[in-house]
Each structure stands twice: as C-alpha cells, then as structure tokens.
Scaffold this motif. Structure first.
Motif, short mmCIF file in Angstrom:
data_model
loop_
_atom_site.label_atom_id
_atom_site.label_comp_id
_atom_site.label_asym_id
_atom_site.label_seq_id
_atom_site.Cartn_x
_atom_site.Cartn_y
_atom_site.Cartn_z
N SER A 187 53.78 -23.52 52.66
CA SER A 187 52.83 -22.29 52.43
C SER A 187 53.37 -21.40 53.10
CB SER A 187 51.54 -22.91 53.09
OG SER A 187 51.78 -23.34 54.59
N SER A 221 54.02 -17.86 51.11
CA SER A 221 52.99 -16.68 51.17
C SER A 221 53.88 -15.74 51.60
CB SER A 221 52.11 -17.29 52.30
OG SER A 221 52.77 -17.49 53.57
N ILE A 268 48.50 -13.90 57.26
CA ILE A 268 48.65 -14.46 55.92
C ILE A 268 49.08 -15.86 55.90
CG2 ILE A 268 50.30 -14.23 53.88
CD1 ILE A 268 50.05 -11.18 54.52
N ALA A 326 47.31 -18.87 54.13
CA ALA A 326 47.95 -19.84 53.15
C ALA A 326 48.08 -21.16 53.39
CB ALA A 326 49.50 -19.18 52.96
#
Length: 444
Positions: free
Chosen positions: A62, A66, A300, A304
């Motif tokens: 992730s 991201s 972020i 994510a």
C-alpha cells in the motif's frame, strides 16, 4: 477475534478515534487502526503464514502503490510555490490588489478562497493539492488582516474539495473507466454543479458577513476606478504567473507537474523582482514545503494501508451487499447509498470507496432508474464529503498541518460548508437536469 466485517468496521472506527483524540500523529493513527483491524479479524491463514507477515506485505504494497506516482510530484512543487508566494509577501500584494475590487462585496477577501480553489481545482484535479496550495497563500494573510479565522478555515475546507468536482478529475476518470461512462460527459456534467456549489459557498459567506459584520475587518476607505487600476498594478505579475501555469496546462504545452515546476521558478523570479527574496525566507519556504509534503505523504500512506485492510477483510463489500438485500424504493435507496458512502468516507480514501463499491452499487442504482452519468457526479459529491468527514477527512488534516489549529476547531468551522454540500446533493437528486443539461446539449 471478530468474523463480522461490519462489526469490525465499528471497532476499527472506535480505535482510530481514540488514537486521534490521544494526540497521536494522524498517519500513526491510521496505521494503528488498520493494524488493530488485521489483528482482531478472524483469518483462516495457513500455519506457515503469520498475521504479522501478512501485515508487513500489505504495508509494503500500500505504501509503495500510494506514493509511486509521477503526477504526485506536482503536489510538493505546488506547495513550494505557495510557500514562496506567502514567505516573500507576494501573496500580500495579490490580496492588496484584489481588495479594492471586493471592498463593496460582503465578505470581501474571504471570497478569495472560493475563487482561488475553483480556479486551481480546474488545474490540479486533486483536493489535497488545491487545499494545500491555496491555504498556503491565503490562510495566514486573511487572519493577519483581521478576518474571522473560523470562516477562513471553513471556506478553505469546503472550496478545497472542488478539486474532485471541477474537471479534470481523477475520480471521474476512474468512475468512467469502471462504469463504461463517457469521461468527456462526466467532465462537462461536473461543471454546472461545481460552479453552483462555489456560488453557494460565496452566498453563505455574504449572509454570514451581513448578519455578523465583525467577521471582516472594517475598511471605510473608498476607491475610485483609477485607484483600483493603480492597485491592480501590484497583482499583474502574479496574474501573469498564474496565466502561464494554467495556460500551459489548458493549451496542452505542459503537464501539471511541469507547470508546477514553472510556477516555482516563476515565484522565485517574482520574489527577486519585488526584492523580497532573502536567504532566510528562501530557506524557510523550502523547509516548510518539505514538512507539509512529508505530512501529507504520511497521511496518504496511512489512508492507503487502512483502505487496503478495509478491502482485505471485506467491509466495503459486506456493506454494499447488505444495502442490496434491503430492496428499497429508488429515492430511499439513493439516501441509504449516500449514508453508506458518508460512513465509508470516515475510514476510506475516495478512490478506494469508488473501486471497492462500484461493481455492486452501480447495477443496483441503474436498475432503480438512475442515470449512470448522474450517479457518477453524485458519487463525486460523496467523495468530496469524505474529504471533510471526520476522522479521516483528508482535507481537514491538510488544513490542520497548514494552520496549526486543533481538529475540533477545524471541524466546527467546516460544518456549515459540509451542510451546504449536503444541500447540493439533495438539489442534484431532486433536479438531475443540473448534471445532465450540459452533457446532453454540448455532446451529441
């Protein structure tokens, strides 16, 4: 151990809220809630695979996915551009030049947030970039001039979400691909609702300032047309810079990232021209841009990872399937779907919301008689609401990083604009022509 995805979502939400209230960094809170969800969920893993190795794999996947985006490089550049304009007092010249033209309008310079966010949204397509860039330029300057900080924060949070609605929009592109809907029609369909929403924000600012005149500083100075033209000289170089940045993108000469780099160079040239550039504000602008970019990037990554965990344990799918099983009437269905997306907005980022739920929700909505084009714009509004919905309202955290205010103050400031957006959703549901008129008349 918990086997019900919906019960797990409630537990994860509670854990995240506790971490946020404890003062833990936002990124850490998101990671902690996601890891807690993985540890509490009842997995049927082979004996050779530990839950911690699975968590490690998901984090690595992730975090990389991201942030591994070339288009994301525009974000730190636009943030740096905003820092330069603010630190070298160019933003002061910009607001000084605009003040004579807005002095008769109730709310005066508070409308700058709405106007600037609408303009920048048409370039960036990202709510985070829109909020961060405009906030860096306007927020400190407005509070320094005596404008009500709560109204300045709220208007920035509300108008910052226009990044998803005013084209080009990443969410619209993803929806168009997944739903086989014309992306061009989606872009055109977002124009009228976007402008109408911006107008509603400005109308609210006007109403508040008429009821409470003390939210704006008193300015009895009168400006003749000649005075206005003289004052405008200060902003011509800044307008020229904005024209180069926006024009390069609109005319197809530059990508948003290249335009952001040009904006940074242009900002430094303006600082030299106005003799505002010193070693101290040069260093401060760079350091603050790095801090803000790192803060946003960490959020972020956390969002994510949390989104991936939510998808991994099946929360979004379970919620969508539950709504499908209720067999509701069309308008009750769209109301429940809206509530579902507001709830998912508390624990998911916008793109994950769309990707995870659309395969299940779209067939149900179209069978109920709703146009896929209209539902695309409706979904964009839901994603916008998610940007200012606690506890994972991404725009709220961006504003917190810029302003240094606590999240409860920002939430109170944002609430009226949140309700205006809800009103806008009701309007496009009652009058779908708001969305469908331009696409039906401009594209045959």
């Amino acid at each position: 151990m918990i086997s019900d995805p919906l019960l797990l979502s409630i537990v994860m939400f509670g854990i995240m809220f506790l971490f946020l209230l404890s003062g833990l960094w936002i990124g850490f809170s998101l990671f902690a809630a996601a890891i807690s969800g993985m540890l509490l969920y009842k997995f049927n893993l082979p004996p050779t695979i530990s839950i911690w190795s699975k968590i490690g794999d998901l984090i690595a996947n992730s975090v990389w996915n991201s942030l591994d985006s070339w288009s994301l490089t525009a974000l730190p550049l636009f943030i740096l551009m905003g820092e330069i304009l603010y630190r070298t007092a160019i933003s002061t010249k910009l607001l000084n030049g605009l003040l004579p033209w807005l002095t008769k309008v109730p709310g005066k310079l508070l409308h700058i947030n709405v106007f600037a966010c609408s303009l920048f949204a048409a370039v960036s397509g990202s709510s985070a970039a829109t909020t961060a860039t405009v906030g860096q330029i306007t927020l400190h300057e407005l509070t320094k001039r005596g404008y009500d900080k709560r109204l300045a924060l709220g208007s920035l949070a509300g108008a910052g979400t226009l990044g998803f609605l005013i084209p080009p929009s990443l969410i619209m592109i993803i929806y168009g691909v997944l739903s086989d809907t014309s992306i061009g029609k989606l872009f055109i369909g977002g124009i009228l609702p976007g402008l109408l929403l911006a107008g509603m924000y400005s109308t609210y600012i006007i109403i508040v300032t008429l009821i409470k005149p003390n939210v704006v500083p008193k300015d009895d100075e009168k400006y003749s047309f000649k005075d206005k033209l003289m004052q405008s000289k200060e902003i011509l170089p800044v307008i020229f810079l904005i024209f180069i940045v926006l024009g390069g993108i609109y005319l197809g000469f530059t990508t948003p990232t290249e335009a952001a780099a040009i904006g940074v160079i242009g900002s430094y040239l303006l600082a030299i021209l106005f003799k505002n550039l010193t070693w101290e504000n040069f260093k401060t602008s760079l350091l603050n841009a790095v801090k803000t970019t790192c803060m946003i990037s960490f959020i972020i990554m956390g969002a994510a990872f949390l989104s991936q965990v939510v998808g991994f344990v099946g929360i979004a799918r379970a919620l969508s399937e539950y709504i499908a099983s209720l067999n509701l009437s069309p308008y009750v269905l769209i109301f429940v779907v809206g509530l579902m997306y507001i709830f998912l907005g508390m624990i998911l980022d916008g793109i994950s919301m769309v990707v995870m739920t659309l395969p299940i929700v779209l067939p149900i909505v179209t069978m109920a008689g709703f146009d896929p084009l209209w539902f695309g714009i409706f979904l964009v509004f839901m994603v916008e609401l998610a940007q200012i919905t606690p506890p994972v309202g991404f725009s709220l955290f961006v504003i917190q990083g810029i302003s240094g205010e606590d999240i409860s103050t920002i939430l109170r400031a944002t609430f009226p604009f949140f309700m205006i957006m809800i009103l806008m959703v009701i309007l496009i549901t009652m009058f779908p022509q708001i969305v469908e008129y331009l696409p039906n008349h401009m594209i045959r």
